[in-house]
Write a protein that holds these residues in place. Structure first.
Motif, short mmCIF file in Angstrom:
data_model
loop_
_atom_site.label_atom_id
_atom_site.label_comp_id
_atom_site.label_asym_id
_atom_site.label_seq_id
_atom_site.Cartn_x
_atom_site.Cartn_y
_atom_site.Cartn_z
N SER A 126 0.84 -1.19 0.00
CA SER A 126 0.00 0.00 0.00
C SER A 126 0.88 1.25 0.00
O SER A 126 2.08 1.19 0.26
CB SER A 126 -0.88 0.00 1.24
N ARG A 127 0.24 2.38 -0.29
CA ARG A 127 1.00 3.64 -0.36
C ARG A 127 1.69 3.96 0.95
O ARG A 127 2.86 4.37 0.97
CB ARG A 127 0.04 4.78 -0.71
N ASN A 185 5.75 3.98 1.47
CA ASN A 185 6.35 5.26 1.81
C ASN A 185 7.12 5.18 3.13
O ASN A 185 8.33 5.44 3.17
CB ASN A 185 5.23 6.32 1.89
N GLU A 217 -0.35 11.28 2.64
CA GLU A 217 -0.98 10.17 1.91
C GLU A 217 -2.51 10.25 1.99
O GLU A 217 -3.21 9.92 1.03
CB GLU A 217 -0.49 8.83 2.43
N GLU A 242 -3.30 0.53 -9.50
CA GLU A 242 -3.54 0.44 -8.06
C GLU A 242 -4.92 -0.16 -7.78
O GLU A 242 -5.09 -0.97 -6.88
CB GLU A 242 -3.47 1.83 -7.41
#
Lengths: 446, 427
Positions: free
Chosen positions: A289-290, A294, A339, A352
């Motif tokens: 996931s983002r 990150n 985010e 995505e």
């Protein structure tokens, strides 16, 4: 072999069909035949979860469910435990938010004897004062222990901040020190009598069983249970807290800061549930996931960072949670907020979306390999009121979610102006950088 | 319970284990490398685990984190874990994606090094240091799983040192260490590949052969420090640790015969007599009757060489001091040895242990992991099918004898956590 192999032809999968039967006293029985191994799960569930106890005596639902193992009219607590365990199955009795449960998994040949002792526990639990007192003290001891446990402490503080300390949802499902202390033996007996009734209950049997035999066993063991009218419950509305907040619970010399960022959100049966599930998978629900890419893979701030919805009947908690070194606490919060903002303002990429949907639909059969997992799934379907066809339609409904819907639910349900931030860590190191993020005053939690 | 178990060895030494189960369109892929923290060099504690992280950073044909993405996109789950004697990697996927899962494992078994960079190592080093803070340093009692082996095994023994590693040793790890560790241990002849679920045996063998067959055999396992050790501690070693906790906790451990030896079944049943379920001796006496504890459990580490550890873990109720709790735990062990195991104890313990064993086999991945374990440690995955019979054969006498022989005061390690001075809670 440099070329990646493509997929073969998928074999169809259907969620195992259940056979449902009602006894004359109102108790419903769901039977799910599964033939992988000679095992069976038997799970008594009742609409007697933490949703049904009061803030003042929060934890009563959990204690009342645990008390089912504390002895019957004819057996001591020790005899109850030994009877289950000689059959190979440990009795697990407790309550979460949606429902109370008591059950176990055994070899299917031992199902008749297991049903008999489970029926005795459900119908003839004696609620002895000494056993109740012990359960209460154990819960208080667990709560004390939790004060030194940064993750559990952060979770509890976060729920309290999101809902306030007086809303039932702001108190742990198993209760607080104050509310558990207020649960007398009479409180628990009254809760049990009111909420554990045949018509509030669903008995689930999954595994290597013959449905007609299970029905006969259920009639024989639960048929004489006296029906009682459960109390009327008025629907409740959850107050979402307005305004942002930043809170630090000081843990001197903490090696890490536990971070929770989020807010109260909508209920499990909200029409946006499926789109929220996809949105969450992209934002922080899975490894790729983002948020995790990150904070973990790009910045190495943490071992893991995830977002989730803790679903309840009348609301949920949306939260991003992670643990990072003190010196990057504010940086991690800033990246989390970035985010969340990005999710609201930019459409997600096609790749995505397909990644999230392919994952969620693909792992669906993987979630139901065991008799216990099937029984749990049926229990949640029942007590959230999701409807008989919920699991049959799940993958189709999920695969229809679009980029536009993901963005719509992100805009609607992620609310930056209402975000609460809870940090359990060394306040001397994290407070100033958090203040510099300009999210509002940083308050110290005791 | 008799599971179908097929084995096949490729020319490069990779051992295949295949157990078909067509009930659902799911397949589990599970690779065990016979290397763990016990194989680390001095000054490199934690390296086996750090290396496990590197195996998710890509290989010749797979970009960093793409392994996760491809499995996720296929609708599967993926992870890995490191233990004292082994490291495992596993995927569970819809069965029509078996080829992908095998290919991903093969690419990193055969072609990891082209993808390794200093930057990736530095990032994963920081991730692991955060994992250490999260799971050990910032967790009440979290240091137990490096303190207990350190007490139970002498400093020169390969099981003595920390699995997650010290911050200093993690800092010291070099890219050259990654290359050397890979070349030494991550070879097909030092691995077991297990496939469980919706497959045809011949198809699985053929697919695995074509995917892994081209990977060259390794140089052979190097000589490693001996795991031989006196079967018993020889005394009662104690350590009391002040920690950021509110209530005391006692770990009472014993050296016991290794996993796979004839006495290990007796160890498993003795463990259950003492600490499985609410009917166990520890729970009945310490939690229910004397109300000194809120939880009491027992387990083994399942170490396959040298010596296993059998561990009792008991958490005090608020207001109970550590010394009282420790002597009560030891008292229950003494009582089992003195009075002997009863028919009721044995019936309960055997039923619980065998049922748990059978029901855990419902999960394809749990089944695959067990098969890899038996193949790696014992050389014969089919022993899985006789495990229930071995557990069933343990009788009350065997448990009594086991307790007398192995749980005595000459073979004990106590690790006692107490609240830091000034934070002791009152009931």
């Amino acid at each position: 072999m440099s070329k990646r192999p493509g997929p073969g032809v998928p074999r169809p999968y259907s969620f195992p069909a259940s056979i449902e039967h009602s006894l004359a006293n109102g108790l419903r029985v769901a039977i799910v035949p599964m033939s992988r191994l000679p095992a069976a799960t038997v799970l008594y569930t009742a609409d007697a979860g933490a949703e049904r106890d009061d803030a003042a005596t929060a934890g009563a639902a959990s204690l009342a469910a645990q008390a089912l193992g504390e002895g019957t009219d004819t057996r001591s607590a020790a005899e109850v435990a030994a009877t289950f365990e000689r059959l190979g199955g440990e009795l697990v009795a407790d309550a979460g938010w949606t429902h109370a449960e008591a059950g176990t998994t055994v070899l299917s040949a031992r199902l008749p004897a297991t049903m008999a002792i489970l029926a005795e526990v459900v119908q003839q639990a004696s609620f002895p004062e000494a056993g109740l007192e012990r359960l209460r003290k154990e819960r208080l001891s667990d709560l004390l222990q939790q004060r030194a446990e940064p993750r559990g402490l952060a979770d509890d503080l976060f729920a309290s901040v999101c809902f306030g300390g007086t809303d039932r949802y702001g108190i742990p499902a198993a209760g607080s020190e104050q509310s558990v202390s207020a649960c007398t033996g009479d409180t628990l007996r009254a809760f049990h009598r009111a909420r554990h009734t045949p018509r509030s209950s669903l008995l689930i049997v999954s595994g290597d069983v013959i449905p007609d035999e299970v029905i006969r066993l259920a009639e024989a063991s639960f048929g004489a249970w006296e029906d009682r009218e459960p109390p009327v419950t008025t629907p409740r509305t959850v107050m979402m807290r307005a305004g942002r907040g930043v809170y630090v619970a000081h843990k001197p010399d903490a090696p890490q800061s536990e971070i929770r960022v989020g807010h109260a959100s909508v209920e499990r049966t909200h029409p946006d549930f499926m789109a929220l599930a996809v949105m969450n998978a992209i934002l922080g629900g899975v490894f790729n996931s983002r948020i995790n890419l990150n904070l973990r893979e790009e910045r190495a701030y943490t071992y893991g960072a995830f977002s989730s919805f803790d679903w309840r009947r009348h609301g949920s908690v949306f939260e991003v949670s992670t643990a990072v070194k003190s010196d990057v606490t504010a940086d991690a919060v800033r990246e989390i907020l970035r985010e969340i903002d990005r999710m609201r303002h930019e459409p997600v990429q096609r790749e995505e979306l397909s990644l999230a949907i392919d994952y969620l639909t693909g792992v669906f059969p993987l979630r139901f390999e065991t008799t216990a997992a099937i029984a749990d799934a049926i229990a949640f379907r029942e007590h959230f009121g999701l409807g008989r066809s919920y699991y049959d339609e799940y993958r189709t409904r999920l695969s229809r979610i679009t980029i536009a819907e993901v963005q719509r639910v992100a805009e609607t349900h992620l609310r930056p102006e209402r975000l609460q931030h809870v940090i359990v860590g060394d306040a001397r190191l994290v407070s100033e950088p958090l203040a510099a993020l300009d999210l509002g005053d940083v308050e110290r939690l005791a | 319970m008799q599971l179908p178990i097929h084995t096949h060895v490729l020319a490069n030494g990779l051992r295949l284990v295949i157990s078909p189960d067509r009930t659902a369109p799911i397949v589990a892929v599970n690779v065990w490398y016979h290397v763990g923290s016990a194989n680390e060099r001095p000054g490199r504690t934690g390296f086996a685990h750090l290396f496990e992280h590197m195996l998710f950073q890509g290989s010749e044909h797979v970009a960093a984190n793409e392994h996760f993405e491809l499995v996720q996109r296929a609708g599967g789950t993926v992870n890995g874990s490191t233990w004292i004697e082994r490291t495992n990697y596993y995927e569970t996927v819809p069965s029509h994606q078996l080829a992908l899962a095998l290919w991903l494992e093969a690419d990193r078994m055969g072609r990891l090094l082209p993808a390794m960079t200093q930057e990736k190592l530095d990032t994963q080093r920081d991730v692991v240091k955060n994992e250490r803070r999260w799971s050990v340093d910032n967790q009440p009692y979290g240091t137990w799983w490096e303190r207990l082996p350190a007490l139970a095994f002498p400093p020169e023994h390969p099981f003595h040192h920390s699995l997650i590693g010290s911050m200093e040793d993690l800092d010291a790890a070099l890219l050259d260490d990654v290359k050397e560790f890979f070349a030494t241990w991550y070879t097909p002849d030092n691995a077991v590949l297990t496939i469980v679920g919706d497959v045809d045996v011949a198809d699985a063998v053929s697919l695995a052969s074509s995917t892994f067959g081209g990977i060259p055999r390794g140089p052979g396992r190097p000589a490693t420090p001996s795991t031989d050790i006196a079967p018993r501690v020889g005394s009662w070693i104690r350590d009391v640790v002040e920690d950021d906790v509110m209530v005391p906790r006692v770990y009472l451990a014993f050296r016991t015969p290794p996993f796979g030896t004839p006495l290990h079944a007796a160890a498993a049943i003795t463990t259950a007599v003492l600490g499985s379920g609410k009917g166990s001796r520890l729970h009945q006496r310490l939690v229910r009757e004397q109300q000194l504890a809120t939880s009491a459990v027992a387990y083994t580490f399942d170490l396959a060489r040298g010596s296993d550890l059998l561990i009792l873990e008991v958490t005090a109720r608020a207001g109970v001091d550590a010394a009282t709790l420790e002597s009560a735990v030891a008292g229950e062990v003494d009582a089992l040895a003195r009075e002997g195991c009863t028919a009721s104890d044995i019936e309960r313990a055997v039923a619980l242990t065998t049922t748990e064993f059978v029901t855990s086999m419902q999960s394809a991945q749990a089944r695959a992991d067990r098969l890899s374990q038996y193949a790696t440690y014992l050389g014969d995955p089919a022993l899985l099918n006789s495990q229930v019979a071995r557990l069933d054969a343990v009788d009350a006498d065997a448990v009594t004898q086991f307790a007398r022989a192995w749980l005595g005061t000459d073979n004990r390690v106590s690790l006692v956590f107490v609240p830091r001075a000034g934070t002791e809670a009152v009931a």
